[in-house]
Design a protein around this motif. Structure first.
Motif, PDB file in Angstrom:
ATOM      1  N   UNK A  96     -55.379  92.106 -34.191  1.00  0.00           N
ATOM      2  CA  UNK A  96     -54.182  91.447 -34.712  1.00  0.00           C
ATOM      3  C   UNK A  96     -53.084  91.390 -33.649  1.00  0.00           C
ATOM      4  N   UNK A  97     -52.918  92.491 -32.919  1.00  0.00           N
ATOM      5  CA  UNK A  97     -51.933  92.514 -31.833  1.00  0.00           C
ATOM      6  C   UNK A  97     -52.279  91.473 -30.767  1.00  0.00           C
ATOM      7  N   UNK A  98     -53.584  91.335 -30.479  1.00  0.00           N
ATOM      8  CA  UNK A  98     -53.986  90.386 -29.431  1.00  0.00           C
ATOM      9  C   UNK A  98     -53.697  88.939 -29.832  1.00  0.00           C
ATOM     10  N   UNK A  99     -53.644  88.677 -31.137  1.00  0.00           N
ATOM     11  CA  UNK A  99     -53.408  87.293 -31.584  1.00  0.00           C
ATOM     12  C   UNK A  99     -51.970  86.833 -31.298  1.00  0.00           C
ATOM     13  N   UNK A 100     -51.091  87.773 -30.966  1.00  0.00           N
ATOM     14  CA  UNK A 100     -49.717  87.391 -30.643  1.00  0.00           C
ATOM     15  C   UNK A 100     -49.664  86.620 -29.322  1.00  0.00           C
ATOM     16  N   UNK A 101     -50.667  86.835 -28.485  1.00  0.00           N
ATOM     17  CA  UNK A 101     -50.782  86.072 -27.236  1.00  0.00           C
ATOM     18  C   UNK A 101     -52.009  85.168 -27.330  1.00  0.00           C
ATOM     19  N   UNK A 102     -53.138  85.672 -26.856  1.00  0.00           N
ATOM     20  CA  UNK A 102     -54.398  84.939 -26.985  1.00  0.00           C
ATOM     21  C   UNK A 102     -55.373  85.866 -27.688  1.00  0.00           C
ATOM     22  N   UNK A 103     -55.878  85.434 -28.839  1.00  0.00           N
ATOM     23  CA  UNK A 103     -56.803  86.271 -29.603  1.00  0.00           C
ATOM     24  C   UNK A 103     -58.006  86.650 -28.750  1.00  0.00           C
ATOM     25  N   UNK A 104     -58.368  87.922 -28.799  1.00  0.00           N
ATOM     26  CA  UNK A 104     -59.445  88.421 -27.959  1.00  0.00           C
ATOM     27  C   UNK A 104     -60.795  88.296 -28.656  1.00  0.00           C
ATOM     28  N   UNK A 105     -61.684  87.420 -28.158  1.00  0.00           N
ATOM     29  CA  UNK A 105     -63.034  87.338 -28.740  1.00  0.00           C
ATOM     30  C   UNK A 105     -63.796  88.648 -28.573  1.00  0.00           C
ATOM     31  N   UNK A 106     -63.510  89.388 -27.482  1.00  0.00           N
ATOM     32  CA  UNK A 106     -64.201  90.657 -27.245  1.00  0.00           C
ATOM     33  C   UNK A 106     -63.863  91.668 -28.337  1.00  0.00           C
ATOM     34  N   UNK A 107     -62.627  91.628 -28.848  1.00  0.00           N
ATOM     35  CA  UNK A 107     -62.242  92.524 -29.943  1.00  0.00           C
ATOM     36  C   UNK A 107     -62.746  92.007 -31.285  1.00  0.00           C
ATOM     37  N   UNK A 108     -62.731  90.688 -31.446  1.00  0.00           N
ATOM     38  CA  UNK A 108     -63.124  90.095 -32.732  1.00  0.00           C
ATOM     39  C   UNK A 108     -64.527  90.528 -33.141  1.00  0.00           C
ATOM     40  N   UNK A 109     -65.417  90.630 -32.174  1.00  0.00           N
ATOM     41  CA  UNK A 109     -66.803  91.044 -32.440  1.00  0.00           C
ATOM     42  C   UNK A 109     -66.847  92.368 -33.194  1.00  0.00           C
ATOM     43  N   UNK A 110     -65.885  93.244 -32.926  1.00  0.00           N
ATOM     44  CA  UNK A 110     -65.912  94.588 -33.493  1.00  0.00           C
ATOM     45  C   UNK A 110     -65.038  94.737 -34.743  1.00  0.00           C
ATOM     46  N   UNK A 111     -64.692  93.617 -35.379  1.00  0.00           N
ATOM     47  CA  UNK A 111     -63.875  93.685 -36.600  1.00  0.00           C
ATOM     48  C   UNK A 111     -64.721  93.693 -37.878  1.00  0.00           C
ATOM     49  N   UNK A 112     -65.996  93.913 -37.740  1.00  0.00           N
ATOM     50  CA  UNK A 112     -66.876  94.115 -38.893  1.00  0.00           C
ATOM     51  C   UNK A 112     -67.580  95.455 -38.708  1.00  0.00           C
ATOM     52  N   UNK A 113     -67.565  96.320 -39.713  1.00  0.00           N
ATOM     53  CA  UNK A 113     -68.117  97.664 -39.519  1.00  0.00           C
ATOM     54  C   UNK A 113     -69.619  97.692 -39.259  1.00  0.00           C
ATOM     55  N   UNK A 114     -70.347  96.678 -39.749  1.00  0.00           N
ATOM     56  CA  UNK A 114     -71.796  96.711 -39.545  1.00  0.00           C
ATOM     57  C   UNK A 114     -72.205  96.427 -38.092  1.00  0.00           C
ATOM     58  N   UNK A 115     -71.249  96.067 -37.240  1.00  0.00           N
ATOM     59  CA  UNK A 115     -71.586  95.824 -35.832  1.00  0.00           C
ATOM     60  C   UNK A 115     -72.120  97.098 -35.180  1.00  0.00           C
TER      61      UNK A 115
END
Length: 199
Positions: A96-115
């Motif tokens: 969420x913090x990264x979306x204030x600039x450019x959303x981080x795809x590297x972080x997005x991958x880890x926003x689901x617990x089953x990863x």
């Protein structure tokens, strides 16, 4: 059903069963896990890209799968049943913090617990059933019921049961149990034994 093996990672300590396998003076999780990773000479470059919760689960699984005769099980015969209380809240907030600039795809991958189960499955070539639950507290009954259902309804012979929870660099824990459908193992897979080993 029997518990074949169990391990834990918490408070800068890694145990393999009741034996302390590794202990560090480093209290923050990421440097502590990196120290263990290097000391064991593990080779999995993707480890460095994982978020803290995935690293926690990955290292616990590395310990759990040591010396178990993994080759005697087909990839489809191993299942994963995991839970935690925080889902991926810490990474969600970083994303969420990264979306204030450019959303981080590297972080997005880890926003689901089953990863974290995906990372373990890829590393250990597991292709069986997998379930992830979010529960307010460690719930031995939930883990027991779901594991029992997996054994009853699929061709699964081995289940990795896990509680992997990351709140912060100093507040984290991973408890993994390797459960066999057989009647031979360290302990019967009962709710009481799960709770006793989780202490």
């Amino acid at each position: 059903m029997h518990i074949l093996k169990y391990c834990s990672v918490s408070d800068a300590e890694i145990t393999d069963g009741s034996e302390v396998l590794f202990k560090s003076n480093e209290k923050d999780l990421k440097p502590f896990l990196k120290e263990f990773y290097k000391s064991e000479k593990l080779e999995y470059p993707k480890f460095y890209k994982m978020d803290a919760q995935c690293k926690l689960a990955f290292i616990a699984a590395e310990v759990l799968f040591r010396n178990i005769g993994r080759e005697q099980y087909q990839n489809e015969e191993i299942a994963l049943v995991f839970a935690n209380s925080e889902s991926t809240l810490a990474t969600d907030m970083s994303y969420w913090e990264s979306t204030k600039n450019i959303a981080s795809p590297a972080l997005f991958v880890y926003t689901l617990p089953n990863i974290l189960m995906g990372e373990i499955a890829i590393r250990n070539k597991i292709k069986g059933e997998n379930y992830f639950f979010v529960s307010e507290n460690f719930d031995a009954q939930l883990l027991h019921q779901q594991t029992e259902m997996v054994f009853q309804n699929t061709a699964t012979k081995l289940v990795v049961v896990g509680w992997v929870n990351y709140e912060s660099e100093t507040n984290y824990s991973a408890k993994l149990f390797l459960i066999s459908k057989s009647e031979v193992g360290l302990f019967p897979f009962t709710i009481d034994n799960i709770n006793n080993l989780n202490k």
